[in-house]
Motif scaffolding. Structure first.
Motif, PDB file in Angstrom:
ATOM      1  N   THR A 205       0.855  -1.185   0.000  1.00  0.00           N
ATOM      2  CA  THR A 205       0.000   0.000   0.000  1.00  0.00           C
ATOM      3  C   THR A 205       0.889   1.233   0.000  1.00  0.00           C
ATOM      4  OG1 THR A 205      -0.154   0.202   2.412  1.00  0.00           O
ATOM      5  CG2 THR A 205      -1.748  -1.254   1.322  1.00  0.00           C
ATOM      6  N   PHE A 281      -7.695   4.167  -4.487  1.00  0.00           N
ATOM      7  CA  PHE A 281      -8.756   4.850  -3.746  1.00  0.00           C
ATOM      8  C   PHE A 281      -8.596   6.338  -4.071  1.00  0.00           C
ATOM      9  CE2 PHE A 281      -8.587   0.849  -1.636  1.00  0.00           C
ATOM     10  CZ  PHE A 281      -9.834   0.656  -1.060  1.00  0.00           C
ATOM     11  N   ALA A 313     -11.903   0.878   2.448  1.00  0.00           N
ATOM     12  CA  ALA A 313     -10.642   0.145   2.464  1.00  0.00           C
ATOM     13  C   ALA A 313     -10.678  -0.970   3.502  1.00  0.00           C
ATOM     14  CB  ALA A 313      -9.482   1.103   2.743  1.00  0.00           C
TER      15      ALA A 313
END
Length: 341
Positions: A205, A281, A313
């Motif tokens: 991430t 996102f 998320a």
């Protein structure tokens, strides 16, 4: 990677579901009830101009996420793992110190107060447990709804951000956008993103100003799926770790309406070209990046973007783990409260 379809939802994920179902209401209540102490913390910050944010795990990720928000208000904010502060301490004199601990009882919290003889007059806590060691030892912002029972941090993150929102508002930041995100949450679908990650054996991430959010989700992914899932700030991901990318490594990026949005988009393109499935996102308001799976939100930045993206998320995090682990949400090597170093 063979994905598993759970015949029955694991008890650990059911517990997380319950926490997540309460998180918006508890976050709003936390914000509303913390105004008085938030004003005191803001007064301390105006006096010192420097903020040291200390925590472990998800609590440290919260500190990382709010670092840029305090800096934007002229506060010299630095977030460190509490364990690092214990072993390689920065000076605390002349700083406002904010220690975050969901339980208020972790081993590092207890040792830090012992080794600093109770901290300083500008030391404050942030916790979900009003009867904890931390709350008894330092003036503390207390989250509404009591202690989080489920293993991976979900509701506790949202509440912690809401308590920071109260401090930021006391410093003069406008909370309207963030409160709107809490009161009118968005619910974009995650199915396409989950399918895109079906074949990966690891996930990285990443973000720029939303790096703290990326770190929180990276932690939750690895806790729940038991796969290597970790986080690298966007620039750090550029400097060498791009070598690991490919079809077996998923990339999840967080992009908001801020000056770093273009850098996040460039990383999405590069990671796609490297063969990785990429999820973005995206609350930037910019056109989606070609070739990636985009989960879109209203245009937002700062905590408004965090509050919009975080629950979605979290849902992806849970679904990703449930597809791989029979008893996702039940720790096998960890405990909710870490009492040893």
């Amino acid at each position: 990677m063979i994905m598993k379809a759970s015949k029955q939802r694991p008890a650990g994920l059911i517990a997380i579901d319950k926490e997540m179902g309460r998180q918006h209401a508890d976050a709003i209540a936390s914000y509303e009830q913390s105004a008085t102490l938030a004003q005191n913390i803001a007064a301390s910050l105006r006096q010192t101009g420097r903020l040291l944010l200390l925590g472990m795990g998800g609590s440290h990720a919260v500190g990382r996420a709010v670092e840029p928000l305090y800096r934007a208000l002229g506060i010299e904010a630095v977030a460190l793992p509490l364990s690092e502060q214990l072993g390689q301490p920065l000076p605390i004199a002349g700083k406002t110190v904010l220690i975050t601990s969901q339980s208020g009882e972790s081993a590092e919290v207890l040792r830090w107060f012992k080794e600093t003889n109770g901290g300083t007059p500008n030391t404050f806590g942030l916790t979900l447990e009003g009867n904890s060691f931390l709350a008894r030892t330092a003036p503390s912002l207390i989250g509404a709804g009591g202690t989080e029972q489920a293993f991976a941090a979900t509701r506790s993150l949202t509440i912690s951000f809401a308590l920071h929102l109260s401090v930021l508002a006391a410093l003069g930041d406008d909370p309207a956008g963030a409160l709107h995100a809490l009161r009118d949450p968005e619910s974009p679908a995650i199915d396409e993103a989950l399918t895109a990650l079906a074949g990966v054996r690891a996930v990285v991430t990443s973000g720029r100003r939303l790096q703290g959010l990326a770190e929180a989700i990276g932690l939750g992914l690895t806790e729940l799926s038991r796969l290597p899932c970790f986080s690298l700030e966007g620039g750090q991901l550029r400097h060498g770790p791009m070598e690991m990318l490919g079809p077996n490594v998923g990339v999840v990026l967080f992009r908001a309406a801020d000056p770093t949005a273009g850098l996040v988009a460039a990383m999405a393109t590069s990671a796609t070209e490297a063969g990785s499935p990429v999820i973005v996102f995206d609350a930037s308001g910019e056109p989606p990046v070609e070739g990636v799976t985009t989960i879109r939100f209203r245009r937002a930045a700062g905590l408004a973007a965090v509050f919009a993206m975080l629950p979605i998320a979290q849902s992806l995090m849970l679904a990703f783990a449930d597809a791989r682990v029979d008893n996702a949400g039940t720790p096998v090597r960890s405990t909710k409260i870490t009492r040893s170093e």
